[in-house]
Design a protein around this motif. Sequence first.
Motif, PDB file in Angstrom:
ATOM      1  N   GLY A 109      29.022  81.169  78.493  1.00  0.00           N
ATOM      2  CA  GLY A 109      29.023  79.714  78.481  1.00  0.00           C
ATOM      3  C   GLY A 109      29.623  79.114  77.219  1.00  0.00           C
ATOM      4  O   GLY A 109      29.178  78.060  76.758  1.00  0.00           O
ATOM      5  N   GLY A 110      30.622  79.796  76.640  1.00  0.00           N
ATOM      6  CA  GLY A 110      31.271  79.289  75.443  1.00  0.00           C
ATOM      7  C   GLY A 110      30.613  79.693  74.141  1.00  0.00           C
ATOM      8  O   GLY A 110      31.103  79.332  73.062  1.00  0.00           O
ATOM      9  N   LYS A 111      29.529  80.462  74.212  1.00  0.00           N
ATOM     10  CA  LYS A 111      28.839  80.884  73.003  1.00  0.00           C
ATOM     11  C   LYS A 111      29.538  82.085  72.367  1.00  0.00           C
ATOM     12  O   LYS A 111      30.108  82.925  73.049  1.00  0.00           O
ATOM     13  N   LEU A 112      29.440  82.180  71.049  1.00  0.00           N
ATOM     14  CA  LEU A 112      29.843  83.355  70.265  1.00  0.00           C
ATOM     15  C   LEU A 112      31.317  83.698  70.390  1.00  0.00           C
ATOM     16  O   LEU A 112      31.719  84.852  70.225  1.00  0.00           O
ATOM     17  N   ILE A 113      32.155  82.689  70.653  1.00  0.00           N
ATOM     18  CA  ILE A 113      33.585  82.912  70.720  1.00  0.00           C
ATOM     19  C   ILE A 113      34.282  81.670  70.171  1.00  0.00           C
ATOM     20  O   ILE A 113      33.932  80.545  70.531  1.00  0.00           O
ATOM     21  N   PRO A 114      35.253  81.840  69.275  1.00  0.00           N
ATOM     22  CA  PRO A 114      35.958  80.677  68.729  1.00  0.00           C
ATOM     23  C   PRO A 114      36.759  79.955  69.820  1.00  0.00           C
ATOM     24  O   PRO A 114      37.084  80.543  70.859  1.00  0.00           O
ATOM     25  N   PRO A 115      37.094  78.703  69.598  1.00  0.00           N
ATOM     26  CA  PRO A 115      37.881  77.951  70.583  1.00  0.00           C
ATOM     27  C   PRO A 115      39.218  78.628  70.875  1.00  0.00           C
ATOM     28  O   PRO A 115      39.817  79.274  70.012  1.00  0.00           O
ATOM     29  N   ALA A 116      39.681  78.458  72.116  1.00  0.00           N
ATOM     30  CA  ALA A 116      40.964  79.035  72.519  1.00  0.00           C
ATOM     31  C   ALA A 116      42.105  78.432  71.713  1.00  0.00           C
ATOM     32  O   ALA A 116      42.028  77.296  71.222  1.00  0.00           O
ATOM     33  N   ASP A 117      43.171  79.213  71.587  1.00  0.00           N
ATOM     34  CA  ASP A 117      44.407  78.764  70.925  1.00  0.00           C
ATOM     35  C   ASP A 117      44.186  78.343  69.477  1.00  0.00           C
ATOM     36  O   ASP A 117      44.795  77.388  68.990  1.00  0.00           O
ATOM     37  N   THR A 118      43.287  79.058  68.793  1.00  0.00           N
ATOM     38  CA  THR A 118      43.059  78.804  67.377  1.00  0.00           C
ATOM     39  C   THR A 118      43.279  80.098  66.606  1.00  0.00           C
ATOM     40  O   THR A 118      43.268  81.201  67.166  1.00  0.00           O
ATOM     41  N   ALA A 119      43.452  79.948  65.296  1.00  0.00           N
ATOM     42  CA  ALA A 119      43.608  81.138  64.451  1.00  0.00           C
ATOM     43  C   ALA A 119      42.348  81.986  64.474  1.00  0.00           C
ATOM     44  O   ALA A 119      42.419  83.224  64.425  1.00  0.00           O
ATOM     45  N   ASP A 120      41.184  81.330  64.556  1.00  0.00           N
ATOM     46  CA  ASP A 120      39.930  82.080  64.597  1.00  0.00           C
ATOM     47  C   ASP A 120      39.812  82.901  65.868  1.00  0.00           C
ATOM     48  O   ASP A 120      39.257  84.009  65.843  1.00  0.00           O
ATOM     49  N   ARG A 121      40.326  82.392  67.002  1.00  0.00           N
ATOM     50  CA  ARG A 121      40.285  83.182  68.243  1.00  0.00           C
ATOM     51  C   ARG A 121      41.153  84.431  68.099  1.00  0.00           C
ATOM     52  O   ARG A 121      40.784  85.507  68.588  1.00  0.00           O
ATOM     53  N   LEU A 122      42.292  84.290  67.441  1.00  0.00           N
ATOM     54  CA  LEU A 122      43.154  85.453  67.233  1.00  0.00           C
ATOM     55  C   LEU A 122      42.460  86.484  66.353  1.00  0.00           C
ATOM     56  O   LEU A 122      42.508  87.694  66.626  1.00  0.00           O
ATOM     57  N   ARG A 123      41.800  86.032  65.290  1.00  0.00           N
ATOM     58  CA  ARG A 123      41.045  86.948  64.431  1.00  0.00           C
ATOM     59  C   ARG A 123      39.914  87.601  65.226  1.00  0.00           C
ATOM     60  O   ARG A 123      39.653  88.801  65.079  1.00  0.00           O
ATOM     61  N   TYR A 124      39.246  86.828  66.047  1.00  0.00           N
ATOM     62  CA  TYR A 124      38.153  87.329  66.890  1.00  0.00           C
ATOM     63  C   TYR A 124      38.640  88.497  67.748  1.00  0.00           C
ATOM     64  O   TYR A 124      38.021  89.557  67.794  1.00  0.00           O
ATOM     65  N   ARG A 125      39.763  88.297  68.411  1.00  0.00           N
ATOM     66  CA  ARG A 125      40.297  89.345  69.285  1.00  0.00           C
ATOM     67  C   ARG A 125      40.693  90.584  68.465  1.00  0.00           C
ATOM     68  O   ARG A 125      40.498  91.725  68.898  1.00  0.00           O
ATOM     69  N   TYR A 126      41.245  90.337  67.291  1.00  0.00           N
ATOM     70  CA  TYR A 126      41.643  91.454  66.429  1.00  0.00           C
ATOM     71  C   TYR A 126      40.449  92.332  66.084  1.00  0.00           C
ATOM     72  O   TYR A 126      40.507  93.562  66.200  1.00  0.00           O
ATOM     73  N   TRP A 127      39.330  91.738  65.636  1.00  0.00           N
ATOM     74  CA  TRP A 127      38.177  92.528  65.219  1.00  0.00           C
ATOM     75  C   TRP A 127      37.529  93.247  66.397  1.00  0.00           C
ATOM     76  O   TRP A 127      36.990  94.345  66.228  1.00  0.00           O
ATOM     77  N   LEU A 128      37.601  92.672  67.594  1.00  0.00           N
ATOM     78  CA  LEU A 128      37.065  93.361  68.766  1.00  0.00           C
ATOM     79  C   LEU A 128      37.773  94.698  68.980  1.00  0.00           C
ATOM     80  O   LEU A 128      37.151  95.686  69.386  1.00  0.00           O
ATOM     81  N   HIS A 129      39.075  94.729  68.694  1.00  0.00           N
ATOM     82  CA  HIS A 129      39.838  95.966  68.895  1.00  0.00           C
ATOM     83  C   HIS A 129      39.836  96.853  67.654  1.00  0.00           C
ATOM     84  O   HIS A 129      39.818  98.078  67.767  1.00  0.00           O
ATOM     85  N   TYR A 130      39.855  96.245  66.483  1.00  0.00           N
ATOM     86  CA  TYR A 130      39.895  97.011  65.238  1.00  0.00           C
ATOM     87  C   TYR A 130      38.678  97.911  65.089  1.00  0.00           C
ATOM     88  O   TYR A 130      38.788  99.056  64.635  1.00  0.00           O
TER      89      TYR A 130
END
Length: 222
Positions: free
Chosen positions: A79-100
Motif C-alpha cells: 500500500g505504498g509503505k516502505l518504498i520511495p516515490p516512483a521516478d525519484t533518485a531515492d527509488r533508484l537507490r532503493y532498487r540498487y540496494w535490493l540487488h546489491y
Amino acid sequence: MIVVHHLENSRSQRVIWLLEELGLLYEVKRYERDRKTMLAPPELKAVHPLGKSPVITDGEVVVAESGNIIEYLVETHGGGKLIPPADTADRLRYRYWLHYAEGSVMPLMVMTLIFSRLAPMSPALLRPLMRAIEGKVKTAFLGPQIKLHLDYLESELGRSEWFAGPEFSAADVQMSFPLEAAASRGGLDASRPRLATFLQKIHARPAYQRALAKGGPYQLLR
C-alpha cells in the motif's frame, strides 16, 4: 494467507520482519537445519524445487529469493509503505540496494563462512594445509574485498540516514542480513560507526523485536 517458510537462523528472518513492518497478517511454518550439515531439510523442496529459504506462499503463488520476496510483498501488499516515490533518485537507490545486498556483499560473507570451515571439517592430517589455504584466501582476496565494501557502505550512510534516503524502507530490511553477517564474521565493529548505528537502530525497532518473537531464536552461522 501469506505463509513464510522459515528456516532457522536464515535470511527468512528478515521476511518476517518486513511483514511486521507492513502490518500484514501471515503465518510462520518453521524448519530446522540438519544438525550435521546445517543445510535446510528436504521438506522445503515440497515448497520450492531448490529446497532453500526464504520462500513464501501467498495462496497459490510461490515466491522465492529475498529481493524478489521483498519486492513482491511491498508492491502487492504494501500500500505504498516502505518504498520511495516512483521516478525519484531515492527509488533508484532503493532498487540498487535490493540487488546489491545479495549480489555483491553477501557472497563475500558466504565465502568467509565456507573457508572458515575447511580446516575443522578436514581430516586431521590435512588441517594445517586447509588453514594455510584459508589464510591465503583471506589475506589476498576476502579481507581486502570485505574492507572495500564495508568502507563503501559506511560512506553511503553518510549521504542519508537510511540506505535509500531519509526514510526507512524495505531496502534497509534487505541490507540487514549482510550487515549482521559482517558483524558476526566479517569484521564489522565500532570502527565503522555509521554501520554500527544502523544495526543498533534496526534492532531497536518494535517490528524487528516482534519478528524475533515470532521467528524464534536467531543466530547467524559462524
